[in-house]
Design a protein around this motif. Structure first.
Motif, PDB file in Angstrom:
ATOM      1  N   MET A   1       0.842  -1.174   0.000  1.00 21.06           N
ATOM      2  CA  MET A   1       0.000   0.000   0.000  1.00 21.06           C
ATOM      3  C   MET A   1       0.888   1.238   0.000  1.00 21.06           C
ATOM      4  N   THR A   2       0.545   2.213  -0.828  1.00 25.18           N
ATOM      5  CA  THR A   2       1.255   3.480  -0.886  1.00 25.18           C
ATOM      6  C   THR A   2       0.471   4.499  -0.077  1.00 25.18           C
ATOM      7  N   ASP A   3       1.164   5.202   0.790  1.00 22.61           N
ATOM      8  CA  ASP A   3       0.506   6.189   1.643  1.00 22.61           C
ATOM      9  C   ASP A   3       0.495   7.563   1.000  1.00 22.61           C
ATOM     10  N   TRP A   4      -0.534   8.323   1.331  1.00 21.05           N
ATOM     11  CA  TRP A   4      -0.614   9.727   0.937  1.00 21.05           C
ATOM     12  C   TRP A   4       0.348  10.531   1.794  1.00 21.05           C
ATOM     13  N   ASN A   5       0.912  11.594   1.242  1.00 16.70           N
ATOM     14  CA  ASN A   5       1.658  12.481   2.122  1.00 16.70           C
ATOM     15  C   ASN A   5       0.630  13.291   2.903  1.00 16.70           C
ATOM     16  N   GLY A   6       0.991  13.732   4.083  1.00 22.46           N
ATOM     17  CA  GLY A   6       0.044  14.365   4.998  1.00 22.46           C
ATOM     18  C   GLY A   6      -0.687  15.555   4.421  1.00 22.46           C
ATOM     19  N   ALA A   7       0.031  16.423   3.706  1.00 22.16           N
ATOM     20  CA  ALA A   7      -0.593  17.632   3.165  1.00 22.16           C
ATOM     21  C   ALA A   7      -1.638  17.282   2.110  1.00 22.16           C
ATOM     22  N   ASP A   8      -1.305  16.372   1.200  1.00 13.85           N
ATOM     23  CA  ASP A   8      -2.259  15.987   0.154  1.00 13.85           C
ATOM     24  C   ASP A   8      -3.476  15.284   0.756  1.00 13.85           C
ATOM     25  N   LEU A   9      -3.242  14.415   1.722  1.00 14.08           N
ATOM     26  CA  LEU A   9      -4.339  13.720   2.394  1.00 14.08           C
ATOM     27  C   LEU A   9      -5.303  14.722   3.017  1.00 14.08           C
ATOM     28  N   GLU A  10      -4.768  15.695   3.718  1.00  8.85           N
ATOM     29  CA  GLU A  10      -5.599  16.716   4.370  1.00  8.85           C
ATOM     30  C   GLU A  10      -6.387  17.532   3.347  1.00  8.85           C
ATOM     31  N   VAL A  68      -7.126  11.723  -9.900  1.00  5.76           N
ATOM     32  CA  VAL A  68      -8.097  12.462  -9.102  1.00  5.76           C
ATOM     33  C   VAL A  68      -7.593  13.875  -8.893  1.00  5.76           C
ATOM     34  N   GLU A  69      -8.555  14.776  -8.671  1.00  6.05           N
ATOM     35  CA  GLU A  69      -8.213  16.160  -8.378  1.00  6.05           C
ATOM     36  C   GLU A  69      -9.218  16.693  -7.372  1.00  6.05           C
ATOM     37  N   ALA A  70      -8.675  17.271  -6.300  1.00  5.89           N
ATOM     38  CA  ALA A  70      -9.519  17.851  -5.245  1.00  5.89           C
ATOM     39  C   ALA A  70      -8.638  18.699  -4.329  1.00  5.89           C
ATOM     40  N   GLY A  71      -9.191  19.770  -3.819  1.00  4.83           N
ATOM     41  CA  GLY A  71      -8.470  20.589  -2.856  1.00  4.83           C
ATOM     42  C   GLY A  71      -7.158  21.144  -3.371  1.00  4.83           C
ATOM     43  N   GLY A  72      -7.047  21.334  -4.680  1.00  9.88           N
ATOM     44  CA  GLY A  72      -5.810  21.837  -5.266  1.00  9.88           C
ATOM     45  C   GLY A  72      -4.749  20.766  -5.481  1.00  9.88           C
ATOM     46  N   VAL A  73      -5.111  19.509  -5.252  1.00 15.43           N
ATOM     47  CA  VAL A  73      -4.175  18.389  -5.441  1.00 15.43           C
ATOM     48  C   VAL A  73      -4.616  17.582  -6.652  1.00 15.43           C
ATOM     49  N   ARG A  74      -3.685  17.296  -7.532  1.00 17.26           N
ATOM     50  CA  ARG A  74      -3.932  16.395  -8.664  1.00 17.26           C
ATOM     51  C   ARG A  74      -2.982  15.215  -8.476  1.00 17.26           C
ATOM     52  N   SER A  75      -3.531  14.004  -8.529  1.00 25.21           N
ATOM     53  CA  SER A  75      -2.707  12.826  -8.277  1.00 25.21           C
ATOM     54  C   SER A  75      -3.134  11.661  -9.150  1.00 25.21           C
ATOM     55  N   ASP A  76      -2.156  10.975  -9.712  1.00 22.75           N
ATOM     56  CA  ASP A  76      -2.428   9.693 -10.358  1.00 22.75           C
ATOM     57  C   ASP A  76      -2.621   8.681  -9.248  1.00 22.75           C
ATOM     58  N   ARG A 114     -22.211   0.537  -0.833  1.00 17.96           N
ATOM     59  CA  ARG A 114     -21.070  -0.008  -0.076  1.00 17.96           C
ATOM     60  C   ARG A 114     -20.247  -0.972  -0.925  1.00 17.96           C
ATOM     61  N   ALA A 115     -20.920  -1.785  -1.735  1.00 17.56           N
ATOM     62  CA  ALA A 115     -20.221  -2.781  -2.558  1.00 17.56           C
ATOM     63  C   ALA A 115     -19.272  -2.134  -3.569  1.00 17.56           C
ATOM     64  N   SER A 116     -19.452  -0.847  -3.843  1.00 21.10           N
ATOM     65  CA  SER A 116     -18.600  -0.146  -4.810  1.00 21.10           C
ATOM     66  C   SER A 116     -17.520   0.700  -4.141  1.00 21.10           C
ATOM     67  N   THR A 117     -17.335   0.555  -2.847  1.00 21.13           N
ATOM     68  CA  THR A 117     -16.359   1.371  -2.131  1.00 21.13           C
ATOM     69  C   THR A 117     -14.953   1.101  -2.656  1.00 21.13           C
ATOM     70  N   LEU A 118     -14.287   2.165  -3.075  1.00 22.84           N
ATOM     71  CA  LEU A 118     -12.917   2.062  -3.561  1.00 22.84           C
ATOM     72  C   LEU A 118     -11.992   2.908  -2.693  1.00 22.84           C
ATOM     73  N   ARG A 119     -10.839   2.347  -2.388  1.00 20.42           N
ATOM     74  CA  ARG A 119      -9.790   3.086  -1.691  1.00 20.42           C
ATOM     75  C   ARG A 119      -8.872   3.677  -2.749  1.00 20.42           C
ATOM     76  N   LEU A 120      -8.524   4.937  -2.593  1.00 25.49           N
ATOM     77  CA  LEU A 120      -7.636   5.612  -3.534  1.00 25.49           C
ATOM     78  C   LEU A 120      -6.223   5.606  -2.976  1.00 25.49           C
ATOM     79  N   GLU A 121      -5.266   5.173  -3.780  1.00 27.90           N
ATOM     80  CA  GLU A 121      -3.855   5.217  -3.381  1.00 27.90           C
ATOM     81  C   GLU A 121      -3.069   5.992  -4.425  1.00 27.90           C
ATOM     82  N   PRO A 122      -2.167   6.861  -3.972  1.00 29.59           N
ATOM     83  CA  PRO A 122      -1.341   7.591  -4.948  1.00 29.59           C
ATOM     84  C   PRO A 122      -0.379   6.641  -5.655  1.00 29.59           C
ATOM     85  N   ARG A 123      -0.074   6.972  -6.910  1.00 30.59           N
ATOM     86  CA  ARG A 123       0.921   6.186  -7.676  1.00 30.59           C
ATOM     87  C   ARG A 123       2.186   7.004  -7.805  1.00 30.59           C
TER      88      ARG A 123
END
Length: 123
Positions: A1-10, A68-76, A114-123
């Protein structure tokens, strides 16, 4: 699993909405779809109101990645199916963040959604 950096996660977690563009099998991006995004622990999640039959959800199945793009963050990102054990935390996050939309939020709390719940991980 790849973690988000704190600022992007927030930033993404605080955003009201997220734009999600999944990759087609040829690697090009589909048109983005605007949706709700929630944080549970240090992870980000999205759901389809239409469940696994939802068009944008189906789009994530070809390559399991996109942007994805949200909160000024764009991430693959990569899209990961979520274990049903995570559903209660994700449900609580939806209720807390979007509970003011009382009639609408219930649509992302159904078994179908619920069956469609997806977790987003940065690449």
């Amino acid at each position: 699993m790849t973690d988000w950096n704190g600022a992007d996660l927030e930033k993404i977690a605080a955003a009201e909405e997220l734009d999600l563009a999944s990759e087609r099998s040829d690697g090009t991006l589909r048109d983005p779809v605007t949706m709700w995004v929630v944080r549970s622990g240090d992870q980000l999640f999205v759901r389809s109101v239409k469940g696994t039959d939802g068009p944008w959800y189906q789009g994530t199945r070809s390559r399991h990645q996109g942007r994805v793009e949200a909160g000024g963050v764009r991430s693959d990102v990569t899209f990961h199916e979520t274990d049903p054990g995570d559903y209660p935390g994700v449900d609580a996050a939806y209720r807390k963040k979007y509970g003011r939309y009382t009639r609408i939020v219930e649509h992302v709390l159904t078994d179908r959604a619920r069956a469609s719940t997806l977790r987003l991980e940065p690449r």
